[in-house]
Design an enzyme around this catalytic site. Sequence first.
Site, PDB file in Angstrom:
ATOM      1  CE  LYS A   5      -3.776   1.730   3.013  1.00 39.51           C
ATOM      2  NZ  LYS A   5      -4.642   1.325   4.153  1.00 39.51           N
TER       3      LYS A   5
ATOM      4  CB  SER B 190      -7.904   3.004   3.296  1.00 40.73           C
ATOM      5  OG  SER B 190      -7.023   2.442   4.277  1.00 40.73           O
TER       6      SER B 190
ATOM      7  CB  SER C  89      -8.087   0.055   6.127  1.00 40.00           C
ATOM      8  OG  SER C  89      -8.834   1.223   6.316  1.00 40.00           O
TER       9      SER C  89
END
Lengths: 57, 476
Positions: free
Chosen positions: B80, B155, B179
């Site tokens: 990420k 996310s 997330s």
Amino acid sequence: MARSGICIIADRYEGTLANYAEMRRLASVIRQALQSDSEPCGLFSLSAVLRGSKPPP
Amino acid sequence: MKALHELSIREAGHLLRSGELTARALAADALDRITHINRALHAFVLVTGEQALRDAELADRELARGVDRGLLHGIPYAVKDIYDVAGLRTTCHSRLMLHNVARENSTVVQKLSDGGAVLLGKLATHEFALGGPSFDLPFPPARNPWSPPHFCGGSSSGSAVAVAAGLTRVALGSDTSGSIRGPAFHCAVVGLKPSYGLVSRRGVFPLSYSLDHCGPLAWTVEDAACILQTIAGHDPADPASERLDAAPDYLANLDAGLHGLRIGYPRHFWMDAGCSSDVAQALDGVAQTFSRLGATVDEVSLPDFELFSACGRVIMTAEGYAIHERMLGEASQDYGRYTYQRLVPGAGLTAADLTQALRLRMQLARIVNDGVLRTHHALLVAVNLATANRVKDFPRDWSPAMSTRTIAFNVTGHPALAMPCGLARGGLPIGFQVVGRGFDEATLLRIAAAYEEATASARVRPPLATAPSPSGELHA
């Protein structure tokens, strides 16, 4: 701040305000859940709780 | 015969060590798939192709001369874009961070690099791991490989999409209120939020110091265990990092089955909130499967979800504002709409609000820990109340309505693993989470592995992921 920046922020105002109102509501929920303000509490002792996990009997 | 992207970490490792496969071929196949598939899914915001091939060639040379760095030697992965990688920019998917080049590797990336893993690139996220699926950011939002018009979760959106689509077997995400587990639910992959303090967060852009967790997303439970084995452990540079004994062997009990385990089932936690029938039936089915496999499943009670939610959201918003206070003052117009609307209310929270939220956190953690997790080895809990919405149906302004049940275990810090359990009537994924005692990830992985082994619905893949690699017939 450039004028376009002011416009951008102004355009976000109502959505931000709604989220602020939600934060105030949540803070109120928390206060209602806490029955006493006088009991001791270690605010940063999560580690002790997690490490104190015991297996079921 | 499996395509290269379908090989598990251990299968690929076996072939790498026997000389039947090279790390370069594995990386080249992944890069080929990324080139052809990512343009529709926007999972990657940066592909480090040349470096990946050089790292893969190094891994091959090392194996050839007998240097074996362990489970992940020669295995491709991605992170990420809030994880620092030396020399690469960490954008956090934000206009504010486009020129933010990291000087050092985050601890997790360093551990993976030391373990011989091959970085393919950096993955899309909601802005600063917070915002939402947005079109006012420098990169487009990642798209769900099951149905691109539908939300892929967030996310750690790019991480789940990349794994689900077979662009990488494993990816790293972060989880402050769900997330990792939310995207795992919507994309039908395995997502593990470890215990608070098990995996270092140094070099990972924070959202909430008290609630942030780093962990893997993977195609299978075993792959997730392989990653955890490499990244778990004490790091003095993360003040929340636990000083534990040597990490257990997370792979050792994956085939131990469920006999002798007690699993709590707090059905009220989602049924009282208007859970969809698809999700409710799927969870009941998982509970029945656990029983059939030998576990004792009991209906149990947790405190009202709203208490966890209130506690977590106040802490997250207060700490998020503290982290962003300076940037909000200097360049507030550069934040995406959702992120701005979620961060700024933190300015109105008081010291007393945060203190009371932290007090409630300790109470909730103790209730869960000394209650249902004293009598049971793990809990079976919903991740989300319904399948994914369409991205176009998201409101213009951020709506505080919360359909996930994940933040409860960021508040308590207990480990939680999300995984798929099939598809709803509309063809979109449904999943569940198992929640365990502090630092008992081994039992969570054991439960998840037993379910995965017994149930075809735990191994659903989008058509994209099972299609051959676009420009080759690479098989092992």
